[in-house]
Design a protein around this motif. Structure first.
Motif, PDB file in Angstrom:
ATOM      1  N   GLN A  95       0.946  -1.358  -0.021  1.00 17.86           N
ATOM      2  CA  GLN A  95      -0.375  -0.029   0.314  1.00 17.86           C
ATOM      3  C   GLN A  95       0.841   1.384   0.071  1.00 17.86           C
ATOM      4  O   GLN A  95       0.267   2.518  -0.115  1.00 17.86           O
ATOM      5  CB  GLN A  95      -1.069   0.379   0.631  1.00 17.86           C
ATOM      6  CG  GLN A  95      -1.986  -0.840   0.912  1.00 17.86           C
ATOM      7  CD  GLN A  95      -2.911  -1.051   2.168  1.00 17.86           C
ATOM      8  OE1 GLN A  95      -2.301  -0.298   3.407  1.00 17.86           O
ATOM      9  NE2 GLN A  95      -3.354  -2.469   2.439  1.00 17.86           N
ATOM     10  N   ASP A  96       2.143   1.163   0.478  1.00 16.57           N
ATOM     11  CA  ASP A  96       2.920   2.497   0.355  1.00 16.57           C
ATOM     12  C   ASP A  96       3.308   2.289  -1.240  1.00 16.57           C
ATOM     13  O   ASP A  96       4.246   1.653  -1.656  1.00 16.57           O
ATOM     14  CB  ASP A  96       4.084   1.912   1.498  1.00 16.57           C
ATOM     15  CG  ASP A  96       5.275   2.877   1.405  1.00 16.57           C
ATOM     16  OD1 ASP A  96       6.258   3.086   0.888  1.00 16.57           O
ATOM     17  OD2 ASP A  96       5.314   4.342   1.779  1.00 16.57           O
ATOM     18  N   PRO A  97       3.355   3.584  -1.693  1.00 17.30           N
ATOM     19  CA  PRO A  97       3.864   3.566  -3.429  1.00 17.30           C
ATOM     20  C   PRO A  97       5.485   3.205  -3.298  1.00 17.30           C
ATOM     21  O   PRO A  97       6.263   2.559  -4.500  1.00 17.30           O
ATOM     22  CB  PRO A  97       3.857   4.675  -3.919  1.00 17.30           C
ATOM     23  CG  PRO A  97       2.506   5.065  -3.092  1.00 17.30           C
ATOM     24  CD  PRO A  97       2.792   5.116  -1.610  1.00 17.30           C
ATOM     25  N   ALA A  98       6.213   3.725  -2.487  1.00 12.68           N
ATOM     26  CA  ALA A  98       7.755   3.206  -2.750  1.00 12.68           C
ATOM     27  C   ALA A  98       8.171   1.695  -2.689  1.00 12.68           C
ATOM     28  O   ALA A  98       8.545   1.229  -3.368  1.00 12.68           O
ATOM     29  CB  ALA A  98       8.574   4.183  -1.783  1.00 12.68           C
ATOM     30  N   GLN A  99       8.073   1.444  -1.226  1.00 14.06           N
ATOM     31  CA  GLN A  99       7.804  -0.260  -0.782  1.00 14.06           C
ATOM     32  C   GLN A  99       7.390  -1.023  -2.419  1.00 14.06           C
ATOM     33  O   GLN A  99       7.470  -1.763  -2.467  1.00 14.06           O
ATOM     34  CB  GLN A  99       7.495  -0.033   0.509  1.00 14.06           C
ATOM     35  CG  GLN A  99       7.533  -0.017   1.781  1.00 14.06           C
ATOM     36  CD  GLN A  99       8.915  -0.500   2.054  1.00 14.06           C
ATOM     37  OE1 GLN A  99       9.165  -1.463   1.160  1.00 14.06           O
ATOM     38  NE2 GLN A  99       9.678  -0.152   3.230  1.00 14.06           N
ATOM     39  N   ARG A 100       5.722  -0.462  -2.627  1.00 19.81           N
ATOM     40  CA  ARG A 100       5.423  -1.506  -3.495  1.00 19.81           C
ATOM     41  C   ARG A 100       6.570  -1.561  -4.657  1.00 19.81           C
ATOM     42  O   ARG A 100       6.375  -2.459  -5.578  1.00 19.81           O
ATOM     43  CB  ARG A 100       4.420  -0.448  -4.259  1.00 19.81           C
ATOM     44  CG  ARG A 100       3.459  -0.821  -4.760  1.00 19.81           C
ATOM     45  CD  ARG A 100       2.058  -0.687  -5.693  1.00 19.81           C
ATOM     46  NE  ARG A 100       0.942  -1.055  -6.813  1.00 19.81           N
ATOM     47  CZ  ARG A 100       0.254  -2.715  -6.333  1.00 19.81           C
ATOM     48  NH1 ARG A 100       0.765  -2.608  -5.258  1.00 19.81           N
ATOM     49  NH2 ARG A 100       0.211  -3.398  -7.145  1.00 19.81           N
TER      50      ARG A 100
END
Length: 261
Positions: free
Chosen positions: A209-214
């Motif tokens: 759900q976190d753009p950077a982590q995704r």
């Protein structure tokens, strides 16, 4: 389309059974008409297990399903679970050692000793204890033999920054799988592992759900998505089926090509 398998005469034991992959695999075995499915998980999972038992019965009324409260890090509990399975259903034909935890994110030097012990306890010792007591039963029963699948990860093949205990545990699972496969193949016990990359389970939802982590997690996967739990479950059923009769000591990598780049 999912492959069609028949486990109508098989007794199945699944650890970590009420979570994403465990639940999907239990339902897949039910659809393949398993004789019985023992859902082993922590006592706190009893409500989820009750719901899963009902779902299994709805899918396959002929399948017996039961919950067994279990801490996979306790050898006496693992032994008791195997004993209870056989006492009730007559044999243990298939085991899926699936229980696992993800270590908390930290650099290696900042990882507390307790976090290492916790992760290795569930993810590695839990598999060791499962193998020990499952194989002992499979060797003692008549007919002798059975099939075991262990949950590893591509973290057991590649390195993984910030999750050192998890990486160590999953490398260990692959080593245990190879060793058990060599020791007991001649006695009719096949042992294999699966090594998924990202799977869309609750365990990693906060990352996806976190753009950077995704982007970090999915960026290296050629198809740019996480696997579904059903895709992983279908692979487990294949390894447990007669179609995989010559597959032993293998680690089935389920990563859409991530590790071959």
């Amino acid at each position: 389309m999912a492959a069609s398998y028949d486990f109508s005469n098989k007794v199945i034991l699944i650890t970590g059974a009420t979570g994403g992959i465990g639940q999907a695999t239990a339902l897949a075995f039910a659809k393949a008409h398993a004789k019985a499915i023992v859902l082993a998980d922590l006592p706190s999972a009893s409500a989820s297990a009750s719901t899963l038992v009902s779902a299994i019965t709805a899918v396959s009324p002929s399948t017996s399903a039961t919950f067994y409260a279990l801490d996979v890090t306790a050898g006496d509990q693992v032994a008791a679970c195997v004993h209870a399975t056989v006492a009730r259903f007559g044999s243990l034909d298939v085991a899926f050692n699936n229980a696992g935890v993800l270590s908390k994110t930290a650099s290696l030097i900042d990882t507390p000793d307790e976090e290492y012990d916790r992760t290795l306890g569930v993810d590695l010792k839990g598999v060791f204890l499962g193998l020990k007591h499952e194989i002992r039963q499979m060797l003692a029963q008549d007919p002798q033999g059975g099939v075991i699948v262990n949950s590893a990860s591509i973290a057991g093949i590649l390195g993984g920054p910030m999750i050192a205990p998890y990486v160590a545990a999953k490398h260990g699972v692959i080593g245990l799988t190879k060793t058990a496969a060599l020791e007991y193949a001649a006695q009719g016990v096949r042992v294999n592992a699966i090594a998924p990359s990202a799977v869309a389970t609750e365990m990693i939802q906060h990352w996806l759900q976190d753009p950077a982590q995704r982007e970090y997690i999915l960026g290296g996967i050629p198809v740019k998505r996480a696997a579904t739990v059903e895709e992983i479950a279908n692979s487990v059923l294949y390894l447990c089926s007669d179609a995989a009769g010559f597959v032993n000591g293998a680690t089935l990598v389920l990563d859409a090509g991530q590790t071959v780049q």
